[in-house]
Design an enzyme around this catalytic site. Structure first.
Site, PDB file in Angstrom:
ATOM      1  N   ILE A  31       0.821  -1.213   0.000  1.00 54.04           N
ATOM      2  CA  ILE A  31       0.000   0.000   0.000  1.00 54.04           C
ATOM      3  C   ILE A  31       0.856   1.265   0.000  1.00 54.04           C
ATOM      4  CG2 ILE A  31      -0.225   0.331   2.508  1.00 54.04           C
ATOM      5  CD1 ILE A  31      -3.256   0.615   2.059  1.00 54.04           C
ATOM      6  N   ASN A  87      11.711  -8.567   6.959  1.00 49.70           N
ATOM      7  CA  ASN A  87      12.034  -7.888   8.215  1.00 49.70           C
ATOM      8  C   ASN A  87      11.528  -8.774   9.352  1.00 49.70           C
ATOM      9  OD1 ASN A  87      13.066  -5.581   6.893  1.00 49.70           O
ATOM     10  ND2 ASN A  87      11.003  -4.764   6.631  1.00 49.70           N
ATOM     11  N   VAL A  96       3.963  -5.538  10.507  1.00 50.80           N
ATOM     12  CA  VAL A  96       2.802  -6.438  10.404  1.00 50.80           C
ATOM     13  C   VAL A  96       3.292  -7.839  10.749  1.00 50.80           C
ATOM     14  CG1 VAL A  96       0.999  -7.372   8.919  1.00 50.80           C
ATOM     15  CG2 VAL A  96       1.737  -4.992   8.612  1.00 50.80           C
ATOM     16  N   HIS A 100       5.960 -11.893   5.802  1.00 50.89           N
ATOM     17  CA  HIS A 100       5.796 -11.432   4.425  1.00 50.89           C
ATOM     18  C   HIS A 100       7.166 -11.185   3.816  1.00 50.89           C
ATOM     19  CE1 HIS A 100       5.434  -8.099   7.290  1.00 50.89           C
ATOM     20  NE2 HIS A 100       6.112  -7.367   6.415  1.00 50.89           N
ATOM     21  N   HIS A 102       8.982  -9.019   1.020  1.00 51.76           N
ATOM     22  CA  HIS A 102       8.903  -7.859   0.132  1.00 51.76           C
ATOM     23  C   HIS A 102       9.632  -8.213  -1.170  1.00 51.76           C
ATOM     24  CE1 HIS A 102       7.853  -4.777   3.319  1.00 51.76           C
ATOM     25  NE2 HIS A 102       8.410  -5.693   4.099  1.00 51.76           N
TER      26      HIS A 102
HETATM   27  P1  AMP Z   1       7.042  -4.572   7.392  1.00 54.14           P
HETATM   28  O1  AMP Z   1       7.361  -3.170   7.822  1.00 54.14           O
HETATM   29  O2  AMP Z   1       8.219  -5.368   6.901  1.00 54.14           O
HETATM   30  O3  AMP Z   1       6.229  -5.312   8.426  1.00 54.14           O
HETATM   31  O4  AMP Z   1       6.131  -4.428   6.102  1.00 54.14           O
HETATM   32  C1  AMP Z   1       4.755  -4.207   6.184  1.00 54.14           C
HETATM   33  C2  AMP Z   1       4.340  -3.621   4.870  1.00 54.14           C
HETATM   34  O5  AMP Z   1       2.937  -3.737   4.769  1.00 54.14           O
HETATM   35  C3  AMP Z   1       4.671  -2.147   4.696  1.00 54.14           C
HETATM   36  O6  AMP Z   1       5.527  -1.980   3.569  1.00 54.14           O
HETATM   37  C4  AMP Z   1       3.311  -1.490   4.492  1.00 54.14           C
HETATM   38  O7  AMP Z   1       3.351  -0.441   3.552  1.00 54.14           O
HETATM   39  C5  AMP Z   1       2.465  -2.650   4.026  1.00 54.14           C
HETATM   40  N1  AMP Z   1       1.029  -2.570   4.290  1.00 54.14           N
HETATM   41  C6  AMP Z   1       0.421  -2.183   5.434  1.00 54.14           C
HETATM   42  N2  AMP Z   1      -0.917  -2.287   5.308  1.00 54.14           N
HETATM   43  C7  AMP Z   1      -1.156  -2.768   4.060  1.00 54.14           C
HETATM   44  C8  AMP Z   1      -2.327  -3.096   3.324  1.00 54.14           C
HETATM   45  N3  AMP Z   1      -3.568  -2.964   3.840  1.00 54.14           N
HETATM   46  N4  AMP Z   1      -2.187  -3.544   2.058  1.00 54.14           N
HETATM   47  C9  AMP Z   1      -0.961  -3.671   1.506  1.00 54.14           C
HETATM   48  N5  AMP Z   1       0.175  -3.394   2.158  1.00 54.14           N
HETATM   49  C10 AMP Z   1       0.094  -2.946   3.416  1.00 54.14           C
END
Ligand code: AMP
Ligand code: ZN
Length: 114
Positions: A31, A87, A96, A100, A102
């Protein structure tokens, strides 16, 4: 997990731009993209962090990298180089807590990451 943002995206409860999905893996657009191509590749299974991976998840991680390989080609970033980043933990920038990967590309990458 009911209060997990990415479980919500996977289920369709939270709006997300899904670009790929199969039985075990989902990929969607970040996002807040940090590169021209910035996708998040996640397992459907809720796993909080890399440290929570179990022996039984080994093939799942292989599946995720296989999807990264395919998406890098599909998104046109394979030839010029791309990065796959996990991360792990708040100190590394994890915000989050559903693991995940990236997938970043479409611009030159610097090293080391900040
Ligand atoms: P991290 O900081 O490694 O946990 O990455 C979490 C990522 O999730 C960040 O790059 C955010 O921009 C992304 N993010 C948060 N909410 C959403 C969402 N609803 N849809 C897509 N990406 C998201
Ligand atoms: Zn989750």
């Amino acid at each position: 997990m009911s209060d997990c943002l990415f479980c919500g995206v996977i289920k369709g409860d939270v709006k997300g731009s899904i670009v790929y999905q199969d039985n075990s893996v989902v990929a969607f657009k970040d996002i807040n993209p940090k590169a021209p191509v910035h996708l998040l590749i996640v397992p459907r299974k809720h796993i909080a962090t890399l440290l929570d991976l179990q022996q039984e998840d080994k093939s799942l991680i292989g599946d995720i990298f296989s999807v990264a390989n395919q998406l890098a080609k599909d998104q046109g970033i394979a030839k010029d180089g791309f990065r796959v980043v996990v991360n792990c933990g708040a100190g590394a920038g994890q915000s989050v807590f559903h693991i995940h990967f990236h997938l970043l590309g479409g611009r030159p990458m610097t090293w080391p990451p900040g």
